[in-house]
Design an enzyme around this catalytic site. Structure first.
Site, PDB file in Angstrom:
ATOM      1  N   CYS A  43      11.557  -3.206  -4.317  1.00  0.00           N
ATOM      2  CA  CYS A  43      10.378  -3.197  -3.461  1.00  0.00           C
ATOM      3  C   CYS A  43       9.120  -3.044  -4.336  1.00  0.00           C
ATOM      4  O   CYS A  43       9.216  -2.711  -5.524  1.00  0.00           O
ATOM      5  CB  CYS A  43      10.464  -2.018  -2.492  1.00  0.00           C
ATOM      6  SG  CYS A  43      10.571  -0.455  -3.374  1.00  0.00           S
ATOM      7  N   HIS A 153      16.222  15.252   0.548  1.00  0.00           N
ATOM      8  CA  HIS A 153      15.715  14.081  -0.180  1.00  0.00           C
ATOM      9  C   HIS A 153      14.387  14.430  -0.861  1.00  0.00           C
ATOM     10  O   HIS A 153      13.553  15.154  -0.296  1.00  0.00           O
ATOM     11  CB  HIS A 153      15.521  12.920   0.801  1.00  0.00           C
ATOM     12  CG  HIS A 153      15.274  11.606   0.134  1.00  0.00           C
ATOM     13  ND1 HIS A 153      14.043  11.253  -0.362  1.00  0.00           N
ATOM     14  CD2 HIS A 153      16.101  10.572  -0.135  1.00  0.00           C
ATOM     15  CE1 HIS A 153      14.121  10.048  -0.897  1.00  0.00           C
ATOM     16  NE2 HIS A 153      15.362   9.610  -0.775  1.00  0.00           N
ATOM     17  N   GLU A 155      11.728  12.794  -1.378  1.00  0.00           N
ATOM     18  CA  GLU A 155      10.509  12.419  -0.640  1.00  0.00           C
ATOM     19  C   GLU A 155      10.168  13.475   0.414  1.00  0.00           C
ATOM     20  O   GLU A 155       8.998  13.844   0.578  1.00  0.00           O
ATOM     21  CB  GLU A 155      10.728  11.062   0.032  1.00  0.00           C
ATOM     22  CG  GLU A 155       9.540  10.640   0.875  1.00  0.00           C
ATOM     23  CD  GLU A 155       9.873   9.475   1.792  1.00  0.00           C
ATOM     24  OE1 GLU A 155      10.485   8.502   1.323  1.00  0.00           O
ATOM     25  OE2 GLU A 155       9.514   9.546   2.970  1.00  0.00           O
ATOM     26  N   CYS A 223       8.984   2.556   6.022  1.00  0.00           N
ATOM     27  CA  CYS A 223       8.561   1.574   5.011  1.00  0.00           C
ATOM     28  C   CYS A 223       8.920   0.160   5.478  1.00  0.00           C
ATOM     29  O   CYS A 223      10.085  -0.126   5.756  1.00  0.00           O
ATOM     30  CB  CYS A 223       9.285   1.906   3.703  1.00  0.00           C
ATOM     31  SG  CYS A 223       9.209   0.605   2.497  1.00  0.00           S
TER      32      CYS A 223
HETATM   33  S1  SF4 Z   1       8.451   3.686   0.387  1.00  0.00           S
HETATM   34 FE1  SF4 Z   1       9.245   1.611   0.471  1.00  0.00          FE
HETATM   35  S2  SF4 Z   1       7.970   0.398  -0.930  1.00  0.00           S
HETATM   36 FE2  SF4 Z   1       7.672   2.578  -1.397  1.00  0.00          FE
HETATM   37  S3  SF4 Z   1       9.145   3.028  -3.038  1.00  0.00           S
HETATM   38 FE3  SF4 Z   1      10.102   3.605  -1.099  1.00  0.00          FE
HETATM   39  S4  SF4 Z   1      11.261   1.783  -0.513  1.00  0.00           S
HETATM   40 FE4  SF4 Z   1       9.791   1.137  -2.055  1.00  0.00          FE
END
Ligand code: SF4
Length: 247
Positions: A43, A153, A155, A223
Protein backbone atom coordinates in the site's frame (compact mmCIF):
# COMPACT_ATOMS: atom_id res chain seq x y z
CA UNK A 1 0.17 -7.57 -18.66
CA UNK A 2 -2.36 -5.36 -16.96
CA UNK A 3 -3.18 -6.25 -13.38
CA UNK A 4 -6.65 -7.37 -14.21
CA UNK A 5 -5.76 -9.17 -17.38
CA UNK A 6 -6.14 -12.90 -17.53
CA UNK A 7 -2.85 -14.34 -18.59
CA UNK A 8 -2.10 -17.65 -20.22
CA UNK A 9 1.02 -19.22 -18.89
CA UNK A 10 3.62 -19.55 -21.65
CA UNK A 11 6.79 -21.35 -20.70
CA UNK A 12 9.75 -20.70 -22.99
CA UNK A 13 11.95 -23.13 -21.06
CA UNK A 14 10.50 -26.40 -19.76
CA UNK A 15 10.39 -26.16 -15.95
CA UNK A 16 12.42 -28.61 -13.90
CA UNK A 17 11.85 -30.00 -10.44
CA UNK A 18 14.38 -29.94 -7.57
CA UNK A 19 16.21 -32.95 -8.97
CA UNK A 20 16.61 -31.11 -12.26
CA UNK A 21 14.24 -33.41 -14.13
CA UNK A 22 11.98 -31.99 -16.78
CA UNK A 23 8.53 -31.59 -15.25
CA UNK A 24 6.75 -30.01 -18.21
CA UNK A 25 3.14 -31.26 -18.20
CA UNK A 26 2.05 -33.52 -21.07
CA UNK A 27 0.93 -31.68 -24.19
CA UNK A 28 -2.69 -32.69 -23.71
CA UNK A 29 -2.78 -31.05 -20.24
CA UNK A 30 -5.26 -28.17 -20.42
CA UNK A 31 -3.74 -24.71 -20.06
CA UNK A 32 -4.35 -23.12 -16.70
CA UNK A 33 -5.54 -19.58 -16.38
CA UNK A 34 -3.73 -17.40 -13.86
CA UNK A 35 -5.53 -14.32 -12.70
CA UNK A 36 -3.97 -11.51 -10.69
CA UNK A 37 -6.21 -9.68 -8.21
CA UNK A 38 -7.05 -6.10 -9.16
CA UNK A 39 -5.26 -4.73 -6.07
CA UNK A 40 -1.94 -6.26 -5.07
CA UNK A 41 1.41 -5.21 -3.61
CA UNK A 42 2.42 -2.76 -0.92
CA UNK A 43 0.00 0.00 0.00
CA UNK A 44 1.09 3.63 -0.30
CA UNK A 45 1.65 3.87 3.48
CA UNK A 46 4.21 1.07 3.45
CA UNK A 47 5.88 2.36 0.28
CA UNK A 48 6.18 5.76 1.92
CA UNK A 49 7.71 4.22 5.07
CA UNK A 50 10.26 2.27 2.98
CA UNK A 51 11.14 5.44 1.05
CA UNK A 52 11.63 7.43 4.28
CA UNK A 53 13.78 4.65 5.72
CA UNK A 54 15.96 4.59 2.60
CA UNK A 55 16.37 8.36 2.75
CA UNK A 56 17.31 8.21 6.44
CA UNK A 57 19.85 5.45 5.77
CA UNK A 58 21.45 7.49 2.98
CA UNK A 59 21.96 10.55 5.12
CA UNK A 60 22.30 9.16 8.63
CA UNK A 61 23.98 5.76 8.50
CA UNK A 62 22.61 3.69 11.38
CA UNK A 63 18.88 3.99 11.81
CA UNK A 64 17.01 2.28 14.65
CA UNK A 65 13.54 0.82 14.45
CA UNK A 66 11.33 -0.94 16.97
CA UNK A 67 9.62 -3.87 15.23
CA UNK A 68 9.41 -4.59 11.52
CA UNK A 69 9.09 -1.70 9.08
CA UNK A 70 7.20 -4.03 6.77
CA UNK A 71 6.17 -7.69 7.07
CA UNK A 72 8.38 -8.75 4.21
CA UNK A 73 11.68 -10.52 4.87
CA UNK A 74 13.24 -9.53 1.53
CA UNK A 75 12.67 -5.81 2.02
CA UNK A 76 13.59 -5.95 5.71
CA UNK A 77 16.87 -7.80 4.99
CA UNK A 78 17.81 -5.31 2.27
CA UNK A 79 17.23 -2.37 4.63
CA UNK A 80 19.15 -4.10 7.45
CA UNK A 81 22.07 -4.65 5.08
CA UNK A 82 22.12 -0.88 4.55
CA UNK A 83 22.22 -0.11 8.28
CA UNK A 84 18.68 -0.42 9.64
CA UNK A 85 18.94 -1.82 13.18
CA UNK A 86 15.95 -3.48 14.76
CA UNK A 87 15.85 -3.05 18.52
CA UNK A 88 13.39 -3.56 21.35
CA UNK A 89 15.26 -1.13 23.60
CA UNK A 90 14.99 2.35 22.10
CA UNK A 91 15.09 3.74 25.63
CA UNK A 92 18.84 3.32 25.98
CA UNK A 93 19.67 5.04 22.66
CA UNK A 94 20.84 8.60 23.18
CA UNK A 95 21.99 9.50 19.70
CA UNK A 96 21.33 8.52 16.11
CA UNK A 97 18.12 8.27 14.12
CA UNK A 98 14.99 6.32 14.85
CA UNK A 99 12.23 5.67 12.35
CA UNK A 100 8.62 5.42 13.49
CA UNK A 101 6.77 2.67 11.64
CA UNK A 102 3.61 3.21 9.56
CA UNK A 103 1.62 1.91 12.59
CA UNK A 104 2.65 5.03 14.50
CA UNK A 105 3.58 5.56 18.14
CA UNK A 106 1.93 7.43 20.99
CA UNK A 107 2.64 11.17 20.64
CA UNK A 108 4.28 11.22 24.09
CA UNK A 109 6.65 8.43 23.06
CA UNK A 110 7.76 10.38 19.96
CA UNK A 111 8.35 13.47 22.14
CA UNK A 112 10.37 11.39 24.61
CA UNK A 113 12.57 10.00 21.82
CA UNK A 114 13.24 13.53 20.51
CA UNK A 115 13.94 14.83 24.01
CA UNK A 116 16.46 12.05 24.60
CA UNK A 117 18.56 13.32 21.69
CA UNK A 118 17.44 11.02 18.90
CA UNK A 119 16.54 12.31 15.46
CA UNK A 120 13.05 11.00 14.68
CA UNK A 121 11.85 10.19 11.16
CA UNK A 122 8.09 9.83 11.51
CA UNK A 123 6.81 7.35 8.91
CA UNK A 124 3.39 7.08 10.53
CA UNK A 125 0.93 6.46 7.70
CA UNK A 126 -1.30 9.51 7.10
CA UNK A 127 -4.35 7.24 7.45
CA UNK A 128 -3.18 6.08 10.89
CA UNK A 129 -2.45 9.69 11.79
CA UNK A 130 -6.03 10.54 10.80
CA UNK A 131 -7.31 7.79 13.14
CA UNK A 132 -5.24 9.27 15.99
CA UNK A 133 -6.71 12.70 15.29
CA UNK A 134 -10.23 11.23 15.10
CA UNK A 135 -9.80 9.75 18.59
CA UNK A 136 -8.64 13.11 19.95
CA UNK A 137 -11.55 14.94 18.29
CA UNK A 138 -14.12 12.55 19.77
CA UNK A 139 -12.46 12.79 23.15
CA UNK A 140 -12.49 16.60 23.07
CA UNK A 141 -16.18 16.59 22.09
CA UNK A 142 -17.04 14.58 25.20
CA UNK A 143 -17.62 11.19 23.63
CA UNK A 144 -16.52 7.96 25.23
CA UNK A 145 -14.17 6.70 22.53
CA UNK A 146 -14.81 3.13 21.39
CA UNK A 147 -12.16 1.66 19.13
CA UNK A 148 -13.06 -1.47 17.21
CA UNK A 149 -9.80 -3.33 16.83
CA UNK A 150 -7.14 -5.47 18.46
CA UNK A 151 -5.93 -3.93 21.74
CA UNK A 152 -2.51 -5.54 21.28
CA UNK A 153 -1.91 -4.17 17.80
CA UNK A 154 0.80 -1.49 17.55
CA UNK A 155 -1.55 0.91 15.77
CA UNK A 156 -4.15 0.68 18.54
CA UNK A 157 -1.48 1.11 21.22
CA UNK A 158 -0.39 4.25 19.35
CA UNK A 159 -3.94 5.65 19.23
CA UNK A 160 -4.61 4.83 22.89
CA UNK A 161 -1.28 6.36 23.90
CA UNK A 162 -2.14 9.58 22.06
CA UNK A 163 -5.33 10.10 24.08
CA UNK A 164 -5.70 11.53 27.56
CA UNK A 165 -8.61 9.28 28.60
CA UNK A 166 -8.82 5.49 28.41
CA UNK A 167 -10.92 4.36 25.42
CA UNK A 168 -12.85 1.13 25.22
CA UNK A 169 -11.22 -1.25 22.74
CA UNK A 170 -13.46 -4.06 21.55
CA UNK A 171 -12.90 -6.72 18.94
CA UNK A 172 -16.05 -8.83 18.96
CA UNK A 173 -19.78 -8.71 19.59
CA UNK A 174 -19.17 -10.71 22.78
CA UNK A 175 -16.76 -8.06 24.08
CA UNK A 176 -19.30 -5.36 23.22
CA UNK A 177 -22.07 -7.17 25.11
CA UNK A 178 -19.74 -7.73 28.08
CA UNK A 179 -18.91 -4.00 28.15
CA UNK A 180 -22.62 -3.17 28.11
CA UNK A 181 -23.44 -5.70 30.83
CA UNK A 182 -20.69 -4.38 33.10
CA UNK A 183 -21.76 -0.74 32.54
CA UNK A 184 -18.46 0.17 30.89
CA UNK A 185 -20.28 1.34 27.77
CA UNK A 186 -21.63 4.86 28.18
CA UNK A 187 -24.61 6.53 26.51
CA UNK A 188 -22.62 8.97 24.36
CA UNK A 189 -19.96 7.13 22.36
CA UNK A 190 -17.69 7.97 19.46
CA UNK A 191 -16.57 5.04 17.35
CA UNK A 192 -13.53 4.57 15.16
CA UNK A 193 -11.87 1.53 13.64
CA UNK A 194 -8.45 -0.02 13.45
CA UNK A 195 -7.51 1.05 9.94
CA UNK A 196 -6.80 -2.47 8.70
CA UNK A 197 -9.70 -4.23 10.41
CA UNK A 198 -12.14 -6.49 8.55
CA UNK A 199 -15.03 -4.33 7.39
CA UNK A 200 -17.65 -7.04 7.94
CA UNK A 201 -16.70 -7.43 11.60
CA UNK A 202 -16.81 -3.65 12.11
CA UNK A 203 -20.26 -3.51 10.50
CA UNK A 204 -21.57 -6.29 12.75
CA UNK A 205 -20.32 -4.64 15.93
CA UNK A 206 -21.54 -1.17 14.95
CA UNK A 207 -24.99 -2.39 13.96
CA UNK A 208 -25.47 -3.77 17.49
CA UNK A 209 -23.75 -0.89 19.27
CA UNK A 210 -25.97 1.84 17.78
CA UNK A 211 -28.98 0.36 19.61
CA UNK A 212 -27.15 0.15 22.93
CA UNK A 213 -26.34 3.86 23.20
CA UNK A 214 -28.23 7.12 23.01
CA UNK A 215 -25.78 9.24 21.05
CA UNK A 216 -23.38 7.56 18.63
CA UNK A 217 -20.91 9.29 16.36
CA UNK A 218 -18.87 7.21 13.93
CA UNK A 219 -15.71 8.32 12.18
CA UNK A 220 -14.81 5.87 9.46
CA UNK A 221 -11.07 5.29 9.82
CA UNK A 222 -10.95 2.11 7.76
CA UNK A 223 -8.05 2.22 5.31
CA UNK A 224 -9.35 2.41 1.75
CA UNK A 225 -6.39 0.61 0.12
CA UNK A 226 -6.94 -2.31 2.53
CA UNK A 227 -10.65 -2.32 1.82
CA UNK A 228 -9.94 -2.38 -1.92
CA UNK A 229 -7.54 -5.32 -1.46
CA UNK A 230 -10.11 -7.22 0.61
CA UNK A 231 -12.78 -6.59 -2.05
CA UNK A 232 -10.40 -7.66 -4.83
CA UNK A 233 -9.48 -10.85 -2.92
CA UNK A 234 -13.15 -11.75 -2.41
CA UNK A 235 -13.83 -11.04 -6.08
CA UNK A 236 -11.03 -13.36 -7.25
CA UNK A 237 -11.89 -16.06 -4.70
CA UNK A 238 -15.41 -16.28 -6.11
CA UNK A 239 -14.16 -17.08 -9.60
CA UNK A 240 -11.11 -19.32 -9.22
CA UNK A 241 -10.55 -22.94 -8.23
CA UNK A 242 -7.50 -22.17 -6.12
CA UNK A 243 -6.35 -18.92 -4.61
CA UNK A 244 -2.74 -18.35 -3.63
CA UNK A 245 -1.89 -15.42 -1.36
CA UNK A 246 1.76 -14.42 -1.46
CA UNK A 247 2.67 -12.60 1.72
S1 SF4 B 1 -3.26 2.41 7.03
FE1 SF4 B 1 -3.52 1.49 5.02
S2 SF4 B 1 -2.22 2.67 3.62
FE2 SF4 B 1 -1.57 3.10 5.73
S3 SF4 B 1 0.09 1.64 6.15
FE3 SF4 B 1 -1.80 0.74 6.94
S4 SF4 B 1 -2.54 -0.52 5.25
FE4 SF4 B 1 -1.05 0.88 4.39
Amino acid sequence: MSRTAIARLHLAVPPTNREGRDCMPPLDTPLRTIELAGQVGFCFGVKRAIHLAEEALESNGTVYISGDLVHNATVTSALEARGLVRTDTLNDKKEGTVIVRAHGLPAGEIRRLRDSGLQVVDATCPIVHHAQQAALTLEQEGYQVVIIGDANHAEIRGIVGTMTTQPLVIDSIEELRAAKASHRLKRKVGVLFQTTHALELCKDIVSELVFMCKDVRIINTICRPVQQRQDAAVDVARRVDLMIIVG
